[in-house]
Scaffold this motif. Sequence first.
Motif, PDB file in Angstrom:
ATOM      1  N   GLU A  67      54.915 -40.231  -6.243  1.00  7.68           N
ATOM      2  CA  GLU A  67      53.806 -40.894  -5.491  1.00  7.68           C
ATOM      3  C   GLU A  67      53.401 -40.826  -4.299  1.00  7.68           C
ATOM      4  O   GLU A  67      52.277 -41.040  -3.688  1.00  7.68           O
ATOM      5  CB  GLU A  67      53.765 -42.528  -5.765  1.00  7.68           C
ATOM      6  CG  GLU A  67      55.075 -43.260  -5.311  1.00  7.68           C
ATOM      7  CD  GLU A  67      55.251 -44.381  -5.705  1.00  7.68           C
ATOM      8  OE1 GLU A  67      54.542 -45.028  -6.926  1.00  7.68           O
ATOM      9  OE2 GLU A  67      56.159 -45.146  -5.271  1.00  7.68           O
ATOM     10  N   ILE A 110      45.353 -39.904  -3.076  1.00  8.97           N
ATOM     11  CA  ILE A 110      46.395 -40.366  -3.348  1.00  8.97           C
ATOM     12  C   ILE A 110      46.545 -41.828  -3.151  1.00  8.97           C
ATOM     13  O   ILE A 110      46.993 -42.695  -3.834  1.00  8.97           O
ATOM     14  CB  ILE A 110      47.646 -39.625  -3.031  1.00  8.97           C
ATOM     15  CG1 ILE A 110      47.634 -38.236  -3.723  1.00  8.97           C
ATOM     16  CG2 ILE A 110      49.091 -40.323  -3.474  1.00  8.97           C
ATOM     17  CD1 ILE A 110      48.686 -37.247  -3.302  1.00  8.97           C
ATOM     18  N   TYR A 113      44.218 -44.116  -4.638  1.00 14.06           N
ATOM     19  CA  TYR A 113      44.891 -44.381  -6.186  1.00 14.06           C
ATOM     20  C   TYR A 113      45.990 -45.476  -6.193  1.00 14.06           C
ATOM     21  O   TYR A 113      45.933 -46.307  -6.815  1.00 14.06           O
ATOM     22  CB  TYR A 113      45.128 -43.060  -6.718  1.00 14.06           C
ATOM     23  CG  TYR A 113      45.609 -43.140  -8.113  1.00 14.06           C
ATOM     24  CD1 TYR A 113      44.646 -43.328  -8.975  1.00 14.06           C
ATOM     25  CD2 TYR A 113      47.038 -43.214  -8.366  1.00 14.06           C
ATOM     26  CE1 TYR A 113      45.174 -43.426 -10.364  1.00 14.06           C
ATOM     27  CE2 TYR A 113      47.376 -43.413  -9.903  1.00 14.06           C
ATOM     28  CZ  TYR A 113      46.534 -43.486 -10.704  1.00 14.06           C
ATOM     29  OH  TYR A 113      46.826 -43.538 -11.993  1.00 14.06           O
ATOM     30  N   LEU A 114      46.778 -45.186  -5.001  1.00 11.46           N
ATOM     31  CA  LEU A 114      48.044 -46.102  -5.244  1.00 11.46           C
ATOM     32  C   LEU A 114      47.559 -47.614  -4.716  1.00 11.46           C
ATOM     33  O   LEU A 114      48.041 -48.412  -5.245  1.00 11.46           O
ATOM     34  CB  LEU A 114      49.075 -45.749  -4.107  1.00 11.46           C
ATOM     35  CG  LEU A 114      49.852 -44.179  -4.655  1.00 11.46           C
ATOM     36  CD1 LEU A 114      50.683 -43.732  -3.427  1.00 11.46           C
ATOM     37  CD2 LEU A 114      50.520 -44.606  -5.870  1.00 11.46           C
ATOM     38  N   ARG A 119      46.940 -48.698 -12.570  1.00  9.56           N
ATOM     39  CA  ARG A 119      47.683 -47.549 -13.335  1.00  9.56           C
ATOM     40  C   ARG A 119      47.126 -47.506 -14.822  1.00  9.56           C
ATOM     41  O   ARG A 119      47.500 -48.060 -15.716  1.00  9.56           O
ATOM     42  CB  ARG A 119      49.361 -48.052 -13.495  1.00  9.56           C
ATOM     43  CG  ARG A 119      50.038 -48.440 -12.245  1.00  9.56           C
ATOM     44  CD  ARG A 119      50.300 -46.980 -11.457  1.00  9.56           C
ATOM     45  NE  ARG A 119      50.966 -47.495 -10.187  1.00  9.56           N
ATOM     46  CZ  ARG A 119      50.657 -47.458  -9.003  1.00  9.56           C
ATOM     47  NH1 ARG A 119      49.357 -47.716  -8.756  1.00  9.56           N
ATOM     48  NH2 ARG A 119      51.172 -48.122  -8.044  1.00  9.56           N
ATOM     49  N   SER A 145      46.924 -36.773 -13.830  1.00  6.57           N
ATOM     50  CA  SER A 145      47.143 -38.021 -14.786  1.00  6.57           C
ATOM     51  C   SER A 145      48.171 -38.678 -14.110  1.00  6.57           C
ATOM     52  O   SER A 145      49.248 -38.178 -13.538  1.00  6.57           O
ATOM     53  CB  SER A 145      47.179 -38.069 -16.313  1.00  6.57           C
ATOM     54  OG  SER A 145      48.118 -36.943 -16.682  1.00  6.57           O
ATOM     55  N   ASP A 146      48.248 -40.064 -14.058  1.00  4.15           N
ATOM     56  CA  ASP A 146      49.583 -40.711 -13.600  1.00  4.15           C
ATOM     57  C   ASP A 146      50.319 -41.213 -14.887  1.00  4.15           C
ATOM     58  O   ASP A 146      49.897 -41.474 -15.985  1.00  4.15           O
ATOM     59  CB  ASP A 146      49.177 -41.908 -12.616  1.00  4.15           C
ATOM     60  CG  ASP A 146      48.314 -42.983 -13.305  1.00  4.15           C
ATOM     61  OD1 ASP A 146      47.599 -42.483 -14.589  1.00  4.15           O
ATOM     62  OD2 ASP A 146      48.281 -44.070 -12.982  1.00  4.15           O
ATOM     63  N   SER A 147      51.777 -41.367 -14.504  1.00  2.00           N
ATOM     64  CA  SER A 147      52.610 -41.856 -15.425  1.00  2.00           C
ATOM     65  C   SER A 147      53.789 -42.705 -14.978  1.00  2.00           C
ATOM     66  O   SER A 147      53.815 -42.390 -13.512  1.00  2.00           O
ATOM     67  CB  SER A 147      53.156 -40.848 -16.268  1.00  2.00           C
ATOM     68  OG  SER A 147      53.890 -39.835 -15.531  1.00  2.00           O
ATOM     69  N   ARG A 148      54.351 -43.483 -15.471  1.00  2.00           N
ATOM     70  CA  ARG A 148      55.338 -44.068 -14.699  1.00  2.00           C
ATOM     71  C   ARG A 148      56.590 -43.722 -15.291  1.00  2.00           C
ATOM     72  O   ARG A 148      56.947 -43.452 -16.542  1.00  2.00           O
ATOM     73  CB  ARG A 148      55.209 -45.781 -15.312  1.00  2.00           C
ATOM     74  CG  ARG A 148      54.060 -46.150 -14.634  1.00  2.00           C
ATOM     75  CD  ARG A 148      54.172 -47.719 -14.662  1.00  2.00           C
ATOM     76  NE  ARG A 148      54.890 -47.975 -13.534  1.00  2.00           N
ATOM     77  CZ  ARG A 148      55.003 -48.116 -12.314  1.00  2.00           C
ATOM     78  NH1 ARG A 148      53.756 -48.092 -11.800  1.00  2.00           N
ATOM     79  NH2 ARG A 148      55.911 -48.626 -11.580  1.00  2.00           N
ATOM     80  N   CYS A 153      55.875 -43.900 -10.007  1.00  2.00           N
ATOM     81  CA  CYS A 153      54.884 -43.423 -10.439  1.00  2.00           C
ATOM     82  C   CYS A 153      54.645 -41.761 -10.187  1.00  2.00           C
ATOM     83  O   CYS A 153      55.208 -41.482  -8.983  1.00  2.00           O
ATOM     84  CB  CYS A 153      53.534 -44.117  -9.547  1.00  2.00           C
ATOM     85  SG  CYS A 153      51.955 -43.509 -10.111  1.00  2.00           S
ATOM     86  N   PHE A 155      52.606 -38.334 -10.730  1.00  2.00           N
ATOM     87  CA  PHE A 155      51.558 -37.524 -11.053  1.00  2.00           C
ATOM     88  C   PHE A 155      51.691 -36.250 -11.544  1.00  2.00           C
ATOM     89  O   PHE A 155      52.435 -35.506 -11.028  1.00  2.00           O
ATOM     90  CB  PHE A 155      50.567 -37.384  -9.543  1.00  2.00           C
ATOM     91  CG  PHE A 155      50.234 -38.753  -9.179  1.00  2.00           C
ATOM     92  CD1 PHE A 155      49.381 -39.487  -9.569  1.00  2.00           C
ATOM     93  CD2 PHE A 155      50.936 -39.198  -7.783  1.00  2.00           C
ATOM     94  CE1 PHE A 155      49.174 -40.642  -9.024  1.00  2.00           C
ATOM     95  CE2 PHE A 155      50.319 -40.337  -7.259  1.00  2.00           C
ATOM     96  CZ  PHE A 155      49.308 -41.119  -7.803  1.00  2.00           C
TER      97      PHE A 155
END
Length: 773
Positions: A67, A110, A113-114, A119, A145-148, A153, A155
């Motif tokens: 992230e 970024i 987004y954060l 999310r 696309s983001d993912s955990r 997090c 990207f």
Amino acid sequence: MVLLWVLLPPVPEWARTVLDASLLTLVSAPILWRVIIRPLRLLAATERGRAEAVLAAAADGIIITDEKGLIESFNPAAERLFGYPAHEVLGYNVNLLIPSPHKEAHDGYIAKYLHSGERRGVCLRREVIGQRQDGTLVALELSVSDSRSGDRCLFTAIARDIAERKHTEEVLRESEERYRMLAENNYDLVCQIDVAGRYLWVNNNYTTMLGYQPDELLGRNALEFINPDDLPAVLAEAQKPVARWEYRFRHRDGSWHWMESVGKPYRSAVGQDAAVIISRDVSERKRTEDVLRSSEEHFRSLVENTRDLIVILNRDGTPRYHSPSIERVLGYKPDELNAQNTFEWVHPDDRAKVVDLFARGIQTPGTTASVEYRFRHKDGSWRVLEAIGTNLIDHPVVAGVVFNSRDITERRQMEAELEQAKEAAEAATRAKSEFLANMSHEIRTPLNGVIGMTELALDTPLSPEQREYLEMAKSSADTLMTVINDILDFSKIEAGKLDLEQVGFGLRAYLGRTLKMLAVRAQQKGLGLGCQVALGVPDDLVGDPGRLGQIVFNLVGNAIKFTERGEIAVRVEEEGRTDTAVCLHFTVSDTGVGIPADKQGVIFKAFEQGDGSMARRYGGTGLGLAICSNLVRLMGGRLWVESEAGRGSAFHFTASFGVQPAAARAPAAAVCGLPPATRQRTRPLHVLLAEDNVVNQRLVSRLLEKRGHTVTVAGNGREALALSEQISFDLVLMDVQMPEMDGCEATAAIRRREQSDDRQSEIRNRAACPLLP
Ligand code: ADP
């Protein structure tokens, strides 16, 4: 738990959730190992292998960051795309791959987004510019696309090189722009129509050139605007793959404009059939063509219908073109002479002349020359042509010698006939003059006899009655003599045979003598007659005193004739003078009947008289003034009249004379009178009279004998010659026209004999002069 997750390989999300829930309840480690951890580790290893294979095989660059933007994964395609090996970028911020002006924007992305706290696992797609290791830029389509991963997090960015697509798009855009510009901004009318012929699109020129706004056309059928007469041809042509038309299109104002169109069908991207038609307004060209065509037709019809023959010859003399009139002029069809050398058809006598002219003319372009020659007609006859040749060898179209020929055969024939007629007329005039001269000679000879004999008779003792009759007879004979003299003069003037003498004479003396002859007549009518020569008018002149006297005699005679009361005055003034010549102005005025204004013009014409009744009363031929005005003209002057009916007339004339230089002046008698010897009548002479007319023989003999001379008569020249050989005469009076030998021949023979006999001294003072009646 943290430790656990550190020990564990990355596991799928669903497995973690399951683990988080299970860890709290499941406590037995061996069980945990056997039942959960081990199978999970196996599973995780398989998943990682699959994911790595996907990353390695992907065509797009795949970059995974945390992230903060630090790169955690950089697949081979990303290595190729950015030029970095993976190990050089792992752990570095991803903005390493972004050129400076865009770095901040990327970081902002970024951060935004954060902080948004969302999310969503949503894929965001945008176009960005990337920077390669070598510093070059590359256009990219970026899907992020983001993912955990636990509470982290991650990207995942998929980067696709879109430089080529961009380029293609740009090229397409440019091309489309170019075509749009072309379609909009040219002088042609461009439109699209559908299969049914309805307008789909039209360019601006439909407005500017034909007056229609686009919405007045769109959806309407193009055929509606075409002239019905042109429709069949338009429809027939429309069947062709590429159609070309010429037709009339209706302007919005109703006028017809000539169009030239090209149409081509096409299928649109969405699969629709349509056609593009490009048209040009050619009305102006059509008009020019019409004018040219009619002008060409005009000149063609001129050339084809001209009486003239127009021929174009090549440099070698062969004909290249004959106007159709050749058939009319020479009987040949236009192509009948084409192969021949034209000069072969020219008359042999004229050929050299024509060939020479052509050869000379061909040397100098632009020159023109004319020639007359005979050309053989198809029927074999020779036609006379008058031609003008112009060298147009240098002319880009003509490139030859142009001959414009006219058939003048008839004209030449007419001229020849006219010439013959003229010669015949001249011969007739000559014959007439000779006839008149002969006639007047023949008439005057007996008339002289009548007058002379009457005079002789009047000299004899007569009774008063006899005298009266004889005097009347003489007066009639005198009148007749005047008429005959006038006719002879006039015929001489008409034949151009009247020449003036140039001799010296004294003006005053001559005028005096002339007027003296008329004084008696004036006196008889109780009229005064005076003459005044202005001071300074020179007296010693050179000219024809006889003819001057004739004019004055005629004018004064008329004045006496047409005046009953009053006087006649003659006046002479100087009009102009040079060293050697003088122009005199004579005026003869009377107080007689005068001449009406409308008659003043005609009286100078031959045989014209002012008034018929007057003419009957006063007599005359109407020739006097005509003769006078001709004589005056020969003397370099003119004759005119000023008159008023009932108040008298003034006839004026001018005449030029030479002025005798002082030294050349001789006594008037020596010039005009008889030689002194003939005036001395003291000694009786022996005269030889050569005369064929018996009356004249008698008359002359009598007159001479009355003066004391002796006369020997010869009937012709030959007798005279013979007599003059035998007898020495003091004087020979020789008639001109005589039978056997005329007077001139006889005189010449006498002179010859005198010279050969050396008898010149003997008869030096004797004159052999023709006695003319
Ligand atoms: P003619 O022999 O008949 O006199 P002329 O040529 O001398 O012919 O004259 C032509 C005519 O001009 C005459 O008939 C007369 O009518 C007119 N005319 C000439 N002279 C005079 C004059 N002095 N007065 C009046 N009429 C004149």
